[in-house]
Design an enzyme around this catalytic site. Sequence first.
Site, PDB file in Angstrom:
ATOM      1  CD  GLU A 159       1.390  -1.020   0.835  1.00  0.00           C
ATOM      2  OE1 GLU A 159       0.778   0.008   0.540  1.00  0.00           O
ATOM      3  OE2 GLU A 159       2.450  -1.035   1.463  1.00  0.00           O
ATOM      4  CG  HIS A 186      -1.460  -1.829   4.035  1.00  0.00           C
ATOM      5  ND1 HIS A 186      -0.852  -1.710   5.250  1.00  0.00           N
ATOM      6  CD2 HIS A 186      -1.152  -0.696   3.355  1.00  0.00           C
ATOM      7  CE1 HIS A 186      -0.215  -0.554   5.323  1.00  0.00           C
ATOM      8  NE2 HIS A 186      -0.382   0.087   4.189  1.00  0.00           N
TER       9      HIS A 186
END
Length: 342
Positions: free
Chosen positions: A10, A306
């Site tokens: 990410e 994430h």
Amino acid sequence: MIEIDGSQGEGGGQILRSSLSLSILTKQPIRIDNLRAKRRPPGLKAQHLAAVRAAAAISEAEVSGDALHSQSLTFAPKSCKAGEYTFPLETAGSSTLVFQTVALPLALTGEVSRLSFTGGTHNTQAPPLDFLERTYLPVLEKMGIRSRLEMKSAGFYPAGGGEWELELQGVERLNPVEFLERGPIAERRAVAYLANLSHHIGERELQQLQDRLNWSAEELAIEELPSRGPGNALVATLTVDSHQEVITGFGEKGVSSERVADAVADAIQQYQRAKVPVGIHLADQLLLPMALAGKGSFLTHDLTQHTKTNAKVIQKFLPVKIGFKKKGKKGTLVTIEANEIS
């Protein structure tokens, strides 16, 4: 020295925060390049710089590259020391993310720390203080870390200025936990928080939420928060057997109250349909304490980038294996276990 590519996965600030925490906990120096490479603009913003300086303060670290917009950082900690610390953030950047950088290193000293924070408490790109108080800290308490949080004032974008304090009781080791079953939602509540704004905003948000979800009036409330500037957050809390899930929407200029409520209602319905205990935000935050405990497991939604990136960073520092296994159409079983020594 452990070298970390800040552009992986990410490519955001979580790589920095987890790396700082793990560097202190393992006493291993690190170098991070391409910091926040997938954000615009890249490099350290004020809240990330505050996290670096907070991490350095508690570990007497030698640091280079700790400047605004820097895209490379070296960090060499000594030993983490519990105590009384003040972590100021002059902007509306997230003070809760600064907390998450230092919380586990301080807790695992086994001693008491008393912490004061200033800055943003309710930010669109970070967990709000309500998430810490009702979700994250109670989960840490299950693992042995007791705490007490008090908010003095809220900090909304762009004024910031929030103030809060936390007492953290240290432990020698963390207890393993698992979150594998959800059961029915035992309690639900939504609060429209307002700071220096008309109550009509909160009334519209709650009416839309009630229309969408058919919640009773007793489950809805408006609360005024002391704050330097104007701000609004719609916070829903769902209580299940194991913990509380917090789902938040933020009022923004040009976004109607109804749209704020719709986003919260959509997220609530997604959580209800998935029938998993752990929501997407808690899933990301569970990885590090479980890895430090040496094992753990939980059932959550489809994984975010994430969470996947955080798992990769953790495994660079700790001798654990983090596994992901699909469960049904929308679920994922996450397992953390110690690596076997051959």
